[in-house]
Design an enzyme around this catalytic site. Structure first.
Site, PDB file in Angstrom:
ATOM      1  CD  GLU A  93     -16.105  19.842 -51.202  1.00 27.50           C
ATOM      2  OE1 GLU A  93     -15.346  18.898 -51.381  1.00 27.50           O
ATOM      3  OE2 GLU A  93     -15.847  20.860 -50.788  1.00 27.50           O
TER       4      GLU A  93
ATOM      5  CG  HIS B  42     -29.080  16.136 -57.650  1.00 27.06           C
ATOM      6  ND1 HIS B  42     -28.819  15.239 -56.528  1.00 27.06           N
ATOM      7  CD2 HIS B  42     -28.214  17.083 -57.419  1.00 27.06           C
ATOM      8  CE1 HIS B  42     -28.280  15.660 -55.472  1.00 27.06           C
ATOM      9  NE2 HIS B  42     -27.581  16.768 -56.075  1.00 27.06           N
ATOM     10  CG  HIS B  43     -25.220  19.179 -58.897  1.00 27.25           C
ATOM     11  ND1 HIS B  43     -25.573  20.258 -57.733  1.00 27.25           N
ATOM     12  CD2 HIS B  43     -25.182  18.094 -58.004  1.00 27.25           C
ATOM     13  CE1 HIS B  43     -25.190  19.619 -56.659  1.00 27.25           C
ATOM     14  NE2 HIS B  43     -25.045  18.345 -56.556  1.00 27.25           N
TER      15      HIS B  43
ATOM     16  CE  LYS C 179     -26.984  12.709 -38.739  1.00 24.32           C
ATOM     17  NZ  LYS C 179     -26.425  11.245 -38.361  1.00 24.32           N
TER      18      LYS C 179
ATOM     19  NE  ARG D 191     -26.204  29.581 -58.918  1.00 24.96           N
ATOM     20  CZ  ARG D 191     -25.590  28.596 -58.735  1.00 24.96           C
ATOM     21  NH1 ARG D 191     -26.102  27.424 -59.349  1.00 24.96           N
ATOM     22  NH2 ARG D 191     -24.449  28.530 -58.114  1.00 24.96           N
TER      23      ARG D 191
ATOM     24  CD1 TRP E 102     -19.396  27.082 -57.161  1.00 17.43           C
ATOM     25  CD2 TRP E 102     -17.911  25.489 -56.558  1.00 17.43           C
ATOM     26  NE1 TRP E 102     -19.903  25.906 -56.950  1.00 17.43           N
ATOM     27  CE2 TRP E 102     -19.281  25.083 -56.199  1.00 17.43           C
ATOM     28  CE3 TRP E 102     -16.823  24.552 -56.158  1.00 17.43           C
ATOM     29  CZ2 TRP E 102     -19.681  23.861 -55.948  1.00 17.43           C
ATOM     30  CZ3 TRP E 102     -17.138  23.515 -55.613  1.00 17.43           C
ATOM     31  CH2 TRP E 102     -18.358  23.029 -55.630  1.00 17.43           C
TER      32      TRP E 102
ATOM     33  CG  HIS F 153     -24.143  15.539 -54.352  1.00 17.79           C
ATOM     34  ND1 HIS F 153     -25.023  16.704 -54.422  1.00 17.79           N
ATOM     35  CD2 HIS F 153     -24.572  14.790 -53.376  1.00 17.79           C
ATOM     36  CE1 HIS F 153     -25.972  16.753 -53.385  1.00 17.79           C
ATOM     37  NE2 HIS F 153     -25.795  15.396 -53.012  1.00 17.79           N
TER      38      HIS F 153
ATOM     39  CE1 TYR G  24     -25.475  15.960 -49.267  1.00 17.55           C
ATOM     40  CE2 TYR G  24     -25.351  13.693 -50.111  1.00 17.55           C
ATOM     41  CZ  TYR G  24     -25.917  14.924 -49.943  1.00 17.55           C
ATOM     42  OH  TYR G  24     -27.423  14.974 -50.235  1.00 17.55           O
TER      43      TYR G  24
ATOM     44  CB  SER H 251      -4.171  20.653 -48.126  1.00 22.75           C
ATOM     45  OG  SER H 251      -4.595  20.908 -46.773  1.00 22.75           O
ATOM     46  CB  SER H 252      -8.519  17.841 -48.904  1.00 25.84           C
ATOM     47  OG  SER H 252      -9.092  19.230 -48.831  1.00 25.84           O
TER      48      SER H 252
ATOM     49  CG  ASP I  53      -0.090  15.027 -31.951  1.00 24.29           C
ATOM     50  OD1 ASP I  53      -1.044  15.031 -32.940  1.00 24.29           O
ATOM     51  OD2 ASP I  53       0.529  15.538 -31.445  1.00 24.29           O
TER      52      ASP I  53
ATOM     53  CB  THR J 142     -31.530  13.731 -44.553  1.00 25.95           C
ATOM     54  OG1 THR J 142     -30.827  13.357 -45.607  1.00 25.95           O
ATOM     55  CG2 THR J 142     -31.086  15.264 -44.078  1.00 25.95           C
TER      56      THR J 142
ATOM     57  CB  SER K 157     -24.830  13.839 -33.207  1.00 26.58           C
ATOM     58  OG  SER K 157     -25.323  14.014 -34.471  1.00 26.58           O
TER      59      SER K 157
ATOM     60  CG  HIS L  51     -18.988  34.203 -51.743  1.00 27.50           C
ATOM     61  ND1 HIS L  51     -18.855  34.677 -50.653  1.00 27.50           N
ATOM     62  CD2 HIS L  51     -20.108  33.635 -51.976  1.00 27.50           C
ATOM     63  CE1 HIS L  51     -19.828  34.046 -49.766  1.00 27.50           C
ATOM     64  NE2 HIS L  51     -20.641  33.613 -50.693  1.00 27.50           N
TER      65      HIS L  51
END
Lengths: 537, 299
Positions: free
Chosen positions: A255, A302-303, A331, A450, A143, A253, A257, A169-170, A107, A328, A268, A78
């Site tokens: 990632e 922090h993870h 924003k 979890r 994951w 991390h 963002y 690809s990314s 293009d 943040t 925006s 998932h």
């Protein structure tokens, strides 16, 4: 052969006629954008189906449907499918479609590479999803692929190669986006006149280039640990399992963002349109995105507050993480100020954007709480965390993508979608998503870890409520599918070039639907035509 | 309704709210529990959590309140005409500085919590916790400065829960109760017995993959990682049975390796420990007695 190629090159009258030629061999940013969007919507439903299995098993205490190992495959798949298959490619699809239109380019800068970076994706996901049908099953270690657990899986090699392909690809997509933005803007489209969406993608693309290779390195070390007797992460051989976590989250991390900065860009664009008022503090918005991107590189641990870091490290990562609240916050305050004093209407894209601001902020609040290391000793790895990242990823990233789809569908298809059904989709989604995720805060605080397939009876009520919300939210997305199909193929209501009254920016100066080739000749930029042209002094 | 009646109903509501949001000292998960447990130990992040929660609630009310006012006042259907301004340095400075001040306050609180958590010195007792797929091992290392002689055991999910949790077992999780409390998946065959009012140091390691040792009533979790010895401490104030679970995904039975801590007064604990040491001695003697004759013919 050479003659034919030259001929193709100068055919600017329309799309190629053959299906294979048009879609598989495409070098057109609009067609590739469409491919990305269709692909990510497909993955959204596949990943959603896995989530339905999870919520069905968690509907009540006791094991009713699946074995625990299969449950772990579902949670792992998932996440991988939703992150790499749904959220990221849909943002790339939006970038493909909109960035050339927004900066006045004909293009993307590297059209053939654009084709390659899309067509890698289906193969990557066939590789990944095929593991579910193999003896031994799919990846079941989460994951995050923490060793030693992930190395116990039999399908780790498939997962790693799939991740490599997605990474390639990314990276190619990111290079393409940077090259396009830096080189192909129409004369007069200065960097600080670009739409915030373009800015957000420019910064995101740098994040992608910085961290995807780090992920590739981490998973390659997993591969050699598993098959070539290295001991990077094997304690018995002198390695360190925690090293993997440091490397993974140095990717991970930024990632997260990568999955939210383009959303900031979309919101925006939409809020000023439907407030009929320019965005408040354009430069501050751009600077906030850049600051968040910078901070994302120095907060990874922090993870890992519960892995037993030295106190100095915990303090550093806690402070750095808390700092993110400042840009943040800027924003969120600026979005509210954009609305203040405006002349608002509430079409579906605006509704999704407002829901984004509120619900993403709730996810931000739980994020601030999680940043406090002592409290995180309780929150970590509980449903409180699950609630947190679903608020920022579902009601954050996914809602912004839906807002973007409704906002630009008229430009893509030339037709207006059904506003009634769009609103039904919105209200059904926004209510069900809160029924789904809000009770998970309570579950986590009460002590439910979890990634467990079964739980104590004390957690039963909120799990059942959450599951009902889950099925309802899943079903609501079928409405979205219906609205999109109706709009593209059956809607009788033609869209104007400027599909929304308050819409500004170059994309609204081209016809709807946007012709196959746009801006063959660079447009002449009038600052008052731009969304952000003459707003700052 | 009289003003007294209103006052009474408000205080009744407040008492109810307090009970929901942290008045009751839940040690173990309760049905419909909304908030974090206050815990039963000296160190607890509960106060920090509540401060952060209320800070978020207040900021949320202000921000969302402003948003809803804007959505009501500035709608086109009410004839609102868009204003032209799009910048205010003064405002932007204000809403950068205020969050920084709030964050410094929160950081100060959290740093204090971290410092006290990291201080495992002056402990009177050491327990070694080892995580295995999918059970825990506890070894009593020392108590009051003296080594403990071979007291250690495996603690795993008790049998009724284990039978009930099998796929399609058709057994009812509701029926598994100890003293009226549902213990489905939260009970073990042999709990970790600990003394109250004693600073206990834990040394936590992983035997195969990474696990995480978590008892919410003790206020923290700590990963059990192969090759790394993590340290943490607790000082339990209230005797009682405290339940927790493995918190790091560790394979198929990750959800089925609970933790139970039984905290008893010191005198009772000392008695228990002495019995365990005696049993260990008897067992060891029996083992040596068995192995010696077995080896004799070879020699």
């Amino acid at each position: 052969m050479a003659h034919a190629a030259t001929h193709d090159h100068h055919d600017h009258h329309g799309a190629p006629k053959g299906f294979f030629q048009r879609w598989v061999m495409s070098t057109n940013h609009k067609d590739i954008g469409t491919l990305y969007l269709i692909f990510s919507l497909t993955m959204f439903f596949i990943g959603g189906a896995f989530a339905m299995v999870i919520r069905a098993e968690l509907f009540k205490p006791g094991m009713q449907l699946v074995q625990p190992y299969f449950f772990n495959e579902m949670t792992t798949m998932h996440a991988l499918v939703m992150i790499f298959g749904a959220i990221m490619p849909s943002f790339v699809g939006l970038a493909n479609w909109m960035i050339p239109l927004m900066v006045g380019a004909p293009d993307m800068a590297l059209p053939r590479m654009n084709n390659l970076s899309f067509w890698i994706m289906p193969f990557a996901f066939i590789l990944l999803l095929s593991t579910l049908f193999m003896p031994g099953g799919g990846p079941a270690g989460g994951w995050t692929m923490y060793p030693p657990l992930s190395l116990q899986g039999e399908s780790i090699a498939y997962t790693i190669f799939a991740v490599h392909l997605m990474g390639i690809s990314s990276i190619m997509g990111a290079i393409n986006i940077i090259a396009t933005i830096l080189n192909m803007r129409a004369p007069g489209m200065d960097l600080l006149k670009m739409p915030v969406f373009v800015w957000s993608w420019l910064i995101t693309a740098f994040l992608l280039i910085a961290v995807m290779p780090v992920l590739a390195g981490a998973v390659t070390m997993l591969l050699t640990d598993k098959y070539f007797h290295t001991n990077f992460f094997n304690a018995a051989g002198g390695g360190d399992p925690v090293l993997f976590q440091h490397i993974f989250w140095f990717f991970g991390h930024p990632e997260v963002y990568i999955m939210i900065l383009p959303a900031f860009g979309i919101i925006s664009e939409i809020i000023p349109t439907f407030s009929r008022k320019p965005i408040f503090g354009y430069r501050a918005m751009v600077f906030a995105i850049a600051s968040i991107a910078f901070l994302s590189f120095i907060v990874w641990a922090h993870h890992m507050f519960a892995v037993g870091l030295p106190m100095g490290a915990e303090i550093f990562f806690m402070y750095a993480t808390m700092l993110i609240a400042v840009p943040t916050g800027v924003k969120v305050f600026n979005w509210v100020s954009t609305m203040w004093g405006g002349s608002m209407t509430f079409e579906t894209p605006m509704l999704f954007s407002i829901a984004f601001v509120i619900l993403f902020t709730i996810g931000g609040f739980s994020g601030l709480m999680l940043a406090l290391a002592p409290a995180d000793f309780q929150y970590h790895d509980t449903y409180f965390v699950v609630a947190h990242f679903h608020y920022v990823l579902v009601t954050g990233a996914a809602f912004s993508i839906m807002a973007a789809a409704y906002y630009w569908l008229p430009k893509w298809s030339g037709n207006m979608y059904s506003e009634t059904w769009g609103k039904i989709h919105f209200w059904s989604s926004v209510i069900s998503v809160n029924v789904l995720f809000f009770p998970q805060h309570f579950l986590g605080l009460a002590g439910m870890p979890r990634r467990i397939p079964d739980y104590n009876v004390a957690f039963a009520n909120f799990n059942m409520i959450s599951s009902i919300g889950g099925f309802w939210f899943g079903a609501s997305q079928l409405i979205f599918l219906g609205v999109v199909i109706h709009c593209v193929f059956f809607s009788k209501k033609k869209a104007a070039d400027r599909s929304w009254e308050g819409a500004k920016g170059l994309e609204w100066t081209v016809p709807s639907p946007a012709p196959f080739h746009t801006f063959d000749v660079p447009p002449v930029i009038h600052d008052d035509e731009l969304a952000h042209g003459n707003t700052e002094h | 309704m009289t003003s007294g009646g209103i006052g009474r109903s408000i205080s009744a509501w407040a008492a109810g709210a307090l009970a929901l949001f942290g008045g009751a000292a839940w040690a173990n998960p309760e049905p419909n529990q909304l908030n974090m447990t206050k815990g039963a130990a000296e160190w607890s992040p509960y106060a920090m959590h509540m401060v952060a929660l209320w800070v978020c609630v207040v900021i949320g009310i202000v921000v969302f309140g402003a948003m809803f006012i804007a959505m009501f006042r500035f709608r086109k259907s009410r004839g609102a005409v868009a204003e032209k301004w799009s910048h205010s340095t003064k405002l932007e400075v204000v809403w950068t500085v205020i969050p920084v001040i709030i964050l410094i306050f929160l950081a100060h609180l959290a740093t204090g919590g971290l410092t006290s958590f990291a201080d495992t010195t002056n402990s009177e007792m050491t327990i070694k916790v080892t995580g295995y797929q999918w059970k825990w091992r506890y070894d009593y290392v020392d108590y009051k400065g003296k080594g403990v002689d071979q007291v250690g055991f495996i603690s795993k999910l008790e049998e009724t829960s284990d039978r009930t949790r099998q796929l399609k077992s058709n057994l009812d999780p509701d029926k598994i109760k100890v003293d009226g409390y549902n213990t489905y998946l939260l009970d073990v065959d042999k709990p970790l017995v600990l003394p109250t009012n004693t600073k206990i140091r834990f040394v936590i390691v992983g035997g195969d993959v990474i696990h995480s040792w978590w008892v919410p009533a003790l206020g923290w979790k700590m990963d059990a990682i192969p090759g790394i010895a993590n340290a943490a401490w607790t000082n339990i104030k209230e005797p009682g049975v405290y339940r927790g679970q493995c918190a790091e995904l560790c394979g198929q039975d990750h959800g089925f390796m609970p933790i139970v801590v039984k905290a008893v007064p010191r005198a009772e604990f000392e008695q228990w420990l002495a019995t365990q040491e005696d049993e260990a001695k008897v067992q060891k003697a029996a083992q040596t007695a068995q192995t010696v004759p077995a080896q004799a013919p070879q020699g």
